[in-house]
Structure formats: C-alpha cells, structure tokens
Design a protein around this motif. Structure first.
Motif, PDB file in Angstrom:
ATOM      1  N   PHE A 137       4.946  88.045  72.797  1.00 55.72           N
ATOM      2  CA  PHE A 137       5.550  88.080  71.436  1.00 55.72           C
ATOM      3  C   PHE A 137       5.206  86.629  70.827  1.00 55.72           C
ATOM      4  CE2 PHE A 137       7.844  92.033  72.446  1.00 55.72           C
ATOM      5  CZ  PHE A 137       7.933  92.574  71.255  1.00 55.72           C
ATOM      6  N   GLN A 138       5.291  85.747  71.833  1.00 56.10           N
ATOM      7  CA  GLN A 138       5.191  84.257  71.099  1.00 56.10           C
ATOM      8  C   GLN A 138       3.872  84.082  70.506  1.00 56.10           C
ATOM      9  OE1 GLN A 138       6.118  82.054  74.672  1.00 56.10           O
ATOM     10  NE2 GLN A 138       7.985  81.316  73.731  1.00 56.10           N
ATOM     11  N   VAL A 139       2.420  84.609  71.154  1.00 53.08           N
ATOM     12  CA  VAL A 139       1.340  84.591  70.424  1.00 53.08           C
ATOM     13  C   VAL A 139       1.603  85.394  69.330  1.00 53.08           C
ATOM     14  CG1 VAL A 139      -1.082  85.225  71.109  1.00 53.08           C
ATOM     15  CG2 VAL A 139       0.450  84.309  72.726  1.00 53.08           C
ATOM     16  N   LEU A 140       1.916  86.769  69.289  1.00 50.72           N
ATOM     17  CA  LEU A 140       1.648  87.603  68.164  1.00 50.72           C
ATOM     18  C   LEU A 140       2.531  86.802  66.974  1.00 50.72           C
ATOM     19  CD1 LEU A 140       1.245  90.107  66.717  1.00 50.72           C
ATOM     20  CD2 LEU A 140       3.446  91.053  67.706  1.00 50.72           C
ATOM     21  N   ILE A 141       3.857  86.414  67.315  1.00 50.16           N
ATOM     22  CA  ILE A 141       4.615  85.820  66.124  1.00 50.16           C
ATOM     23  C   ILE A 141       3.603  84.527  65.430  1.00 50.16           C
ATOM     24  CG2 ILE A 141       6.519  84.493  65.604  1.00 50.16           C
ATOM     25  CD1 ILE A 141       7.737  86.443  67.893  1.00 50.16           C
ATOM     26  N   ASN A 142       3.107  83.582  66.542  1.00 48.48           N
ATOM     27  CA  ASN A 142       2.472  82.398  66.045  1.00 48.48           C
ATOM     28  C   ASN A 142       1.144  83.051  65.047  1.00 48.48           C
ATOM     29  OD1 ASN A 142       3.751  80.570  67.197  1.00 48.48           O
ATOM     30  ND2 ASN A 142       2.842  80.360  68.973  1.00 48.48           N
ATOM     31  N   CYS A 143       0.697  83.968  65.374  1.00 40.63           N
ATOM     32  CA  CYS A 143      -0.691  84.470  64.523  1.00 40.63           C
ATOM     33  C   CYS A 143      -0.056  85.104  63.213  1.00 40.63           C
ATOM     34  CB  CYS A 143      -1.323  85.436  65.344  1.00 40.63           C
ATOM     35  SG  CYS A 143      -2.201  85.159  66.778  1.00 40.63           S
ATOM     36  N   SER A 195      -0.871  83.444  59.488  1.00 40.95           N
ATOM     37  CA  SER A 195      -1.458  84.052  58.471  1.00 40.95           C
ATOM     38  C   SER A 195      -0.610  84.468  57.386  1.00 40.95           C
ATOM     39  CB  SER A 195      -2.094  85.607  59.178  1.00 40.95           C
ATOM     40  OG  SER A 195      -1.105  86.120  59.398  1.00 40.95           O
ATOM     41  N   ASP A 196       0.920  83.819  56.957  1.00 40.72           N
ATOM     42  CA  ASP A 196       1.749  83.875  56.317  1.00 40.72           C
ATOM     43  C   ASP A 196       2.145  85.374  56.051  1.00 40.72           C
ATOM     44  OD1 ASP A 196       1.597  81.322  55.585  1.00 40.72           O
ATOM     45  OD2 ASP A 196      -0.188  81.606  54.304  1.00 40.72           O
ATOM     46  N   ALA A 197       2.041  86.245  57.216  1.00 43.11           N
ATOM     47  CA  ALA A 197       2.525  87.619  57.117  1.00 43.11           C
ATOM     48  C   ALA A 197       3.982  87.559  57.637  1.00 43.11           C
ATOM     49  CB  ALA A 197       1.699  88.497  58.195  1.00 43.11           C
ATOM     50  N   LEU A 198       4.487  86.558  58.387  1.00 42.92           N
ATOM     51  CA  LEU A 198       5.730  86.234  58.639  1.00 42.92           C
ATOM     52  C   LEU A 198       6.367  84.904  58.384  1.00 42.92           C
ATOM     53  CD1 LEU A 198       7.603  88.310  60.500  1.00 42.92           C
ATOM     54  CD2 LEU A 198       6.823  87.117  62.528  1.00 42.92           C
ATOM     55  N   LEU A 199       7.535  84.946  58.173  1.00 42.57           N
ATOM     56  CA  LEU A 199       8.071  83.655  57.764  1.00 42.57           C
ATOM     57  C   LEU A 199       8.487  82.972  58.931  1.00 42.57           C
ATOM     58  CD1 LEU A 199      10.149  84.563  54.806  1.00 42.57           C
ATOM     59  CD2 LEU A 199       8.111  83.041  54.687  1.00 42.57           C
ATOM     60  N   PRO A 200       8.550  81.485  59.000  1.00 40.08           N
ATOM     61  CA  PRO A 200       9.070  80.913  60.378  1.00 40.08           C
ATOM     62  C   PRO A 200      10.625  81.379  60.524  1.00 40.08           C
ATOM     63  CG  PRO A 200       7.735  79.663  59.352  1.00 40.08           C
ATOM     64  CD  PRO A 200       8.048  80.474  58.245  1.00 40.08           C
ATOM     65  N   GLY A 201      10.976  81.840  61.772  1.00 39.87           N
ATOM     66  CA  GLY A 201      12.348  82.154  62.125  1.00 39.87           C
ATOM     67  C   GLY A 201      12.655  83.607  61.643  1.00 39.87           C
ATOM     68  N   GLN A 202      11.617  84.291  61.065  1.00 41.39           N
ATOM     69  CA  GLN A 202      11.917  85.710  60.539  1.00 41.39           C
ATOM     70  C   GLN A 202      12.181  86.623  61.643  1.00 41.39           C
ATOM     71  OE1 GLN A 202       9.224  87.258  57.745  1.00 41.39           O
ATOM     72  NE2 GLN A 202      10.387  88.902  57.238  1.00 41.39           N
ATOM     73  N   PHE A 203      11.068  86.504  62.540  1.00 37.56           N
ATOM     74  CA  PHE A 203      11.369  87.606  63.716  1.00 37.56           C
ATOM     75  C   PHE A 203      12.575  87.164  64.618  1.00 37.56           C
ATOM     76  CE2 PHE A 203      10.635  88.834  68.084  1.00 37.56           C
ATOM     77  CZ  PHE A 203      10.198  90.156  67.851  1.00 37.56           C
ATOM     78  N   PRO A 204      12.852  86.098  65.137  1.00 33.68           N
ATOM     79  CA  PRO A 204      14.081  86.262  65.878  1.00 33.68           C
ATOM     80  C   PRO A 204      15.319  86.440  64.969  1.00 33.68           C
ATOM     81  CG  PRO A 204      13.122  83.806  65.535  1.00 33.68           C
ATOM     82  CD  PRO A 204      12.273  84.940  65.043  1.00 33.68           C
TER      83      PRO A 204
END
Length: 76
Positions: free
Chosen positions: A23-29, A33-42
């Motif tokens: 999950f950490q690798v996926l979230i970093n990717c 690529s700007d598909a996810l904002l920092p902190g958005q997933f948690p």
C-alpha cells in the motif's frame, strides 16, 4: 518483541507487513502521478473505518486492526 510468535503468527505478521508495504508503494506512485493528494488515502480510510465501526458485524476486529495498521503506516 515480548514473546515468540507461533509459525502461524509469523505468517500472519509477514502477510500484514507485506500488505502495508504494498500500500505504501501504491500510494507513493499515485501521489507522484498526482492521481492522489498527499494524505488523501489515510484520511479516506479513517472515514471508512468510522463508518463500518458503527455497523455491527460487517467488519471483524481483525480486519479493523489491519486497516488501522495500514492507515498508520501511510500517514505522513
């Protein structure tokens, strides 16, 4: 670690650690690529956990514990 894990416990711990790392690798990717904002997933995972906690019987305590570990590991 306080006590020695059983072989089954070691497998469960290794599985959990691998899942968190994936999950950490996926979230970093996704963040790179700007598909996810920092902190958005948690944050979204935290909201999901609160919703399912209010519905008794839908998610086991073990599942919530794993989700908590993933959320904690993916927070900045």
């Amino acid at each position: 670690m306080a006590g020695k894990l059983t072989p089954e416990g070691e497998v469960i711990a290794a599985y959990g650690a691998a899942m968190v790392a994936a999950f950490q690798v996926l979230i970093n990717c996704l963040e790179e690529s700007d598909a996810l904002l920092p902190g958005q997933f948690p944050d979204a995972l935290g909201v999901y956990m609160e919703v399912v906690k209010s519905r008794k019987g839908e998610v086991s305590d073990m599942t919530l514990a794993v989700l908590h570990d993933i959320r904690t590991a993916t927070q900045d």
